[in-house]
Each structure stands twice: as structure tokens, then as C-alpha cells.
Write a protein that holds these residues in place. Structure first.
Motif, PDB file in Angstrom:
ATOM      1  N   PHE A   1      43.615  31.682  33.064  1.00  0.00           N
ATOM      2  CA  PHE A   1      44.885  31.955  32.392  1.00  0.00           C
ATOM      3  C   PHE A   1      46.025  32.251  33.372  1.00  0.00           C
ATOM      4  O   PHE A   1      47.182  32.335  32.972  1.00  0.00           O
ATOM      5  CB  PHE A   1      44.735  33.135  31.428  1.00  0.00           C
ATOM      6  CG  PHE A   1      44.281  32.744  30.056  1.00  0.00           C
ATOM      7  CD1 PHE A   1      45.184  32.323  29.098  1.00  0.00           C
ATOM      8  CD2 PHE A   1      42.933  32.787  29.717  1.00  0.00           C
ATOM      9  CE1 PHE A   1      44.767  31.960  27.828  1.00  0.00           C
ATOM     10  CE2 PHE A   1      42.499  32.421  28.454  1.00  0.00           C
ATOM     11  CZ  PHE A   1      43.417  32.008  27.508  1.00  0.00           C
ATOM     12  N   SER A   2      45.698  32.430  34.651  1.00  0.00           N
ATOM     13  CA  SER A   2      46.711  32.792  35.648  1.00  0.00           C
ATOM     14  C   SER A   2      47.484  31.560  36.100  1.00  0.00           C
ATOM     15  O   SER A   2      46.895  30.534  36.426  1.00  0.00           O
ATOM     16  CB  SER A   2      46.060  33.463  36.860  1.00  0.00           C
ATOM     17  OG  SER A   2      45.473  34.685  36.507  1.00  0.00           O
ATOM     18  N   LYS A   3      48.792  31.699  36.138  1.00  0.00           N
ATOM     19  CA  LYS A   3      49.643  30.626  36.645  1.00  0.00           C
ATOM     20  C   LYS A   3      50.110  30.930  38.078  1.00  0.00           C
ATOM     21  O   LYS A   3      50.594  30.053  38.773  1.00  0.00           O
ATOM     22  CB  LYS A   3      50.860  30.445  35.736  1.00  0.00           C
ATOM     23  CG  LYS A   3      50.494  29.964  34.331  1.00  0.00           C
ATOM     24  CD  LYS A   3      51.713  29.776  33.483  1.00  0.00           C
ATOM     25  CE  LYS A   3      51.438  29.192  32.098  1.00  0.00           C
ATOM     26  NZ  LYS A   3      50.120  29.270  31.581  1.00  0.00           N
ATOM     27  N   ASP A   4      49.952  32.163  38.506  1.00  0.00           N
ATOM     28  CA  ASP A   4      50.402  32.590  39.829  1.00  0.00           C
ATOM     29  C   ASP A   4      49.259  32.448  40.841  1.00  0.00           C
ATOM     30  O   ASP A   4      48.161  32.983  40.639  1.00  0.00           O
ATOM     31  CB  ASP A   4      50.864  34.047  39.767  1.00  0.00           C
ATOM     32  CG  ASP A   4      51.314  34.556  41.117  1.00  0.00           C
ATOM     33  OD1 ASP A   4      52.406  34.179  41.551  1.00  0.00           O
ATOM     34  OD2 ASP A   4      50.544  35.321  41.732  1.00  0.00           O
ATOM     35  N   GLU A   5      49.514  31.742  41.943  1.00  0.00           N
ATOM     36  CA  GLU A   5      48.474  31.500  42.942  1.00  0.00           C
ATOM     37  C   GLU A   5      48.011  32.786  43.618  1.00  0.00           C
ATOM     38  O   GLU A   5      46.835  32.936  43.958  1.00  0.00           O
ATOM     39  CB  GLU A   5      48.971  30.512  43.996  1.00  0.00           C
ATOM     40  CG  GLU A   5      49.109  29.084  43.473  1.00  0.00           C
ATOM     41  CD  GLU A   5      47.803  28.526  42.914  1.00  0.00           C
ATOM     42  OE1 GLU A   5      46.754  28.723  43.551  1.00  0.00           O
ATOM     43  OE2 GLU A   5      47.839  27.904  41.838  1.00  0.00           O
TER      44      GLU A   5
ATOM     45  N   GLY B   1      49.895  30.159  52.944  1.00  0.00           N
ATOM     46  CA  GLY B   1      50.714  31.013  52.090  1.00  0.00           C
ATOM     47  C   GLY B   1      50.073  32.316  51.669  1.00  0.00           C
ATOM     48  O   GLY B   1      50.553  32.954  50.719  1.00  0.00           O
ATOM     49  N   LEU B   2      49.006  32.741  52.346  1.00  0.00           N
ATOM     50  CA  LEU B   2      48.408  34.031  52.011  1.00  0.00           C
ATOM     51  C   LEU B   2      49.387  35.158  52.327  1.00  0.00           C
ATOM     52  O   LEU B   2      50.058  35.133  53.356  1.00  0.00           O
ATOM     53  CB  LEU B   2      47.118  34.256  52.809  1.00  0.00           C
ATOM     54  CG  LEU B   2      45.798  33.833  52.162  1.00  0.00           C
ATOM     55  CD1 LEU B   2      45.742  32.329  52.004  1.00  0.00           C
ATOM     56  CD2 LEU B   2      44.618  34.326  52.987  1.00  0.00           C
ATOM     57  N   ASN B   3      49.447  36.145  51.432  1.00  0.00           N
ATOM     58  CA  ASN B   3      50.256  37.317  51.754  1.00  0.00           C
ATOM     59  C   ASN B   3      49.395  38.301  52.549  1.00  0.00           C
ATOM     60  O   ASN B   3      48.176  38.128  52.658  1.00  0.00           O
ATOM     61  CB  ASN B   3      50.863  37.940  50.492  1.00  0.00           C
ATOM     62  CG  ASN B   3      49.824  38.514  49.541  1.00  0.00           C
ATOM     63  OD1 ASN B   3      48.768  38.990  49.948  1.00  0.00           O
ATOM     64  ND2 ASN B   3      50.122  38.472  48.249  1.00  0.00           N
TER      65      ASN B   3
ATOM     66  N   GLN C   1      44.199  40.457  54.489  1.00  0.00           N
ATOM     67  CA  GLN C   1      43.430  41.627  54.918  1.00  0.00           C
ATOM     68  C   GLN C   1      42.118  41.746  54.144  1.00  0.00           C
ATOM     69  O   GLN C   1      41.054  41.986  54.731  1.00  0.00           O
ATOM     70  CB  GLN C   1      44.251  42.900  54.736  1.00  0.00           C
ATOM     71  CG  GLN C   1      43.516  44.155  55.206  1.00  0.00           C
ATOM     72  CD  GLN C   1      44.357  45.403  55.078  1.00  0.00           C
ATOM     73  OE1 GLN C   1      45.547  45.332  54.785  1.00  0.00           O
ATOM     74  NE2 GLN C   1      43.745  46.546  55.290  1.00  0.00           N
ATOM     75  N   ILE C   2      42.177  41.563  52.807  1.00  0.00           N
ATOM     76  CA  ILE C   2      40.951  41.658  52.001  1.00  0.00           C
ATOM     77  C   ILE C   2      39.965  40.572  52.412  1.00  0.00           C
ATOM     78  O   ILE C   2      38.761  40.826  52.555  1.00  0.00           O
ATOM     79  CB  ILE C   2      41.284  41.550  50.505  1.00  0.00           C
ATOM     80  CG1 ILE C   2      42.130  42.737  50.047  1.00  0.00           C
ATOM     81  CG2 ILE C   2      39.991  41.491  49.683  1.00  0.00           C
ATOM     82  CD1 ILE C   2      42.617  42.638  48.617  1.00  0.00           C
ATOM     83  N   ALA C   3      40.477  39.338  52.606  1.00  0.00           N
ATOM     84  CA  ALA C   3      39.600  38.228  53.009  1.00  0.00           C
ATOM     85  C   ALA C   3      38.946  38.524  54.351  1.00  0.00           C
ATOM     86  O   ALA C   3      37.738  38.302  54.525  1.00  0.00           O
ATOM     87  CB  ALA C   3      40.403  36.929  53.077  1.00  0.00           C
ATOM     88  N   GLU C   4      39.710  39.028  55.314  1.00  0.00           N
ATOM     89  CA  GLU C   4      39.161  39.320  56.633  1.00  0.00           C
ATOM     90  C   GLU C   4      38.126  40.440  56.564  1.00  0.00           C
ATOM     91  O   GLU C   4      37.094  40.390  57.256  1.00  0.00           O
ATOM     92  CB  GLU C   4      40.289  39.687  57.596  1.00  0.00           C
ATOM     93  CG  GLU C   4      41.142  38.487  57.995  1.00  0.00           C
ATOM     94  CD  GLU C   4      42.315  38.863  58.882  1.00  0.00           C
ATOM     95  OE1 GLU C   4      42.652  40.075  58.941  1.00  0.00           O
ATOM     96  OE2 GLU C   4      42.901  37.956  59.508  1.00  0.00           O
ATOM     97  N   GLU C   5      38.374  41.445  55.737  1.00  0.00           N
ATOM     98  CA  GLU C   5      37.420  42.538  55.605  1.00  0.00           C
ATOM     99  C   GLU C   5      36.119  42.044  54.961  1.00  0.00           C
ATOM    100  O   GLU C   5      35.019  42.447  55.380  1.00  0.00           O
ATOM    101  CB  GLU C   5      38.038  43.681  54.801  1.00  0.00           C
ATOM    102  CG  GLU C   5      39.142  44.416  55.561  1.00  0.00           C
ATOM    103  CD  GLU C   5      39.879  45.419  54.709  1.00  0.00           C
ATOM    104  OE1 GLU C   5      39.681  45.426  53.480  1.00  0.00           O
ATOM    105  OE2 GLU C   5      40.674  46.208  55.271  1.00  0.00           O
ATOM    106  N   LEU C   6      36.230  41.169  53.984  1.00  0.00           N
ATOM    107  CA  LEU C   6      35.026  40.621  53.356  1.00  0.00           C
ATOM    108  C   LEU C   6      34.266  39.724  54.339  1.00  0.00           C
ATOM    109  O   LEU C   6      33.029  39.767  54.393  1.00  0.00           O
ATOM    110  CB  LEU C   6      35.401  39.833  52.100  1.00  0.00           C
ATOM    111  CG  LEU C   6      35.787  40.683  50.875  1.00  0.00           C
ATOM    112  CD1 LEU C   6      36.380  39.805  49.780  1.00  0.00           C
ATOM    113  CD2 LEU C   6      34.583  41.439  50.347  1.00  0.00           C
ATOM    114  N   LEU C   7      34.993  38.925  55.102  1.00  0.00           N
ATOM    115  CA  LEU C   7      34.334  38.080  56.106  1.00  0.00           C
ATOM    116  C   LEU C   7      33.625  38.942  57.143  1.00  0.00           C
ATOM    117  O   LEU C   7      32.529  38.598  57.602  1.00  0.00           O
ATOM    118  CB  LEU C   7      35.367  37.169  56.777  1.00  0.00           C
ATOM    119  CG  LEU C   7      35.915  36.013  55.924  1.00  0.00           C
ATOM    120  CD1 LEU C   7      37.090  35.340  56.611  1.00  0.00           C
ATOM    121  CD2 LEU C   7      34.808  35.004  55.626  1.00  0.00           C
TER     122      LEU C   7
END
Length: 203
Positions: free
Chosen positions: A145-149, A185-187, A192-198
């Protein structure tokens, strides 16, 4: 668990941002897109309740919204305020009441823009009830349902976090995070969340 701590610590901020944007768009829709709605007492009352909520007057807003549900039971406004009452209940720690309000909201779908955040809250409740499969299902529906990337990325990262902690297929969590981390285009929050999970998956 830095990734989980980060999301938990900033969850309120994410939700407040989403609430402010959604409430603003909803107010515009109610007051400017349809003159007949403006004249409706239920929608006028909803507008006042949303203003009170945005000003931080939660108890006043809650009272007004409950009054709308009682006095205008069949109106669209009554369905819409169910989302906000669910969110208020969730933030107050009343997960059962929050689930009731939000489940009814996503069933009736009076305004699509609020469905993703309703699904996110329902996912958090499902995790607390040790039902991570249901939580992932809610997140998938919220993403659809999300339209925002940016919102889609945050919800997918939340999916990866849940899979990593509770699921058996850790490789799917890695696939989700890798895909997001390699996107343009990552904010800063997403990165930060992606790097912490990696980092968690590499340790």
C-alpha cells in the motif's frame, strides 16, 4: 543488538513523522477537496480532533474521536478516527485495544494513505504476541500500500530484522538488506539501519 535498539529508539520519531504527514494530507483532503464534507458535522469534528492531536493534546483528541465514533457511527469520519484511536492505544501500551481499532480500520480502508502505518503497528503487536509470520504478512501488506520509496525501504528493513531474529531463512534477510543497501537515494537512517543489520549478519 544495535539495529534493533536503533529502530526501537527511533520508532516514535518514525511514527510521528508519518502521522504528521498523513494527518496533514488528510486535513487537506477533508477541507479542500469536497465542500460537502466540510459541512458535515462529523468531518468538522474530526478536523478539530486532528488539530488537537497534532498539538499534542492527546486526551482531548481521544475524547473527541470517541465521541465521533459514538455519535456518527456510520460516517467515514468514524472509520478514519479508528486509526488514530488505535495508534493512541498502542502508544499507551494497550495492544489489545489498538489491535481491535486498527484491524477494523484496515478492513474498511476508508483512507488508503493510513493503511501502511496501521499495518506497521499491527506487525509490532504481532511480534510482541510471538507471531512473527503474521508480522511479516502485515509488513508485506503495508509495503504493497506504500507509494513512498523511503517508507518501503524502512518496512523491508523491519522485515529483515524480524526474519533475522525469529526466522529460519537468514539468507532471505541478507537478500533484503543487500538489495536495499545497493539502491540509490538512501537517506542516512536507511543506510545506518542497513549497515547495522549487515554487521550483525557478518559477525
Amino acid at each position: 543488538d544495535k539495529a534493533e535498539a536503533h529502530f526501537e529508539n527511533h520508532r516514535s520519531s518514525y511514527m510521528k513523522i508519518g502521522l504528521a504527514v498523513a494527518a496533514g494530507i488528510l486535513l487537506i483532503k477533508v477541507y479542500f477537496n469536497n465542500n460537502e464534507l466540510v459541512q458535515s458535522s462529523s468531518n468538522a469534528a474530526m478536523g478539530q480532533a486532528l488539530v488537537a492531536l497534532n498539538q499534542g493534546d492527546v486526551q482531548n483528541a481521544k475524547f473527541q474521536m470517541e465521541t465521533i465514533m459514538n455519535e456518527h457511527e456510520s460516517s467515514e469520519a468514524s472509520q478514519i478516527v479508528g486509526y488514530y484511536l488505535g495508534k493512541i492505544a498502542y502508544e499507551a501500551g494497550d495492544n489489545e485495544k489498538a489491535q481491535d481499532y486498527l484491524s477494523e480500520y484496515v478492513k474498511k480502508k476508508p483512507v488508503d494513505i493510513l493503511i501502511p502505518s496501521a499495518k506497521l503497528i499491527l506487525a509490532h503487536i504481532a511480534v510482541k504476541n510471538d507471531n512473527y509470520h503474521l508480522a511479516l504478512s502485515y509488513l508485506d501488506e503495508g509495503i504493497a500500500f506504500s507509494k513512498d520509496e523511503h517508507r518501503k525501504r524502512l518496512y523491508n528493513l523491519e522485515k529483515a530484522k524480524i526474519i533475522l531474529k525469529y526466522g529460519d531463512d537468514k539468507s532471505s534477510a541478507r537478500s533484503i538488506v543487500d538489495d536495499i543497501y545497493n539502491q540509490d537515494g538512501l537517506n542516512p537512517i536507511e543506510k545506518q539501519i542497513a549497515e547495522e543489520l549487515l554487521g550483525r549478519m557478518s559477525s
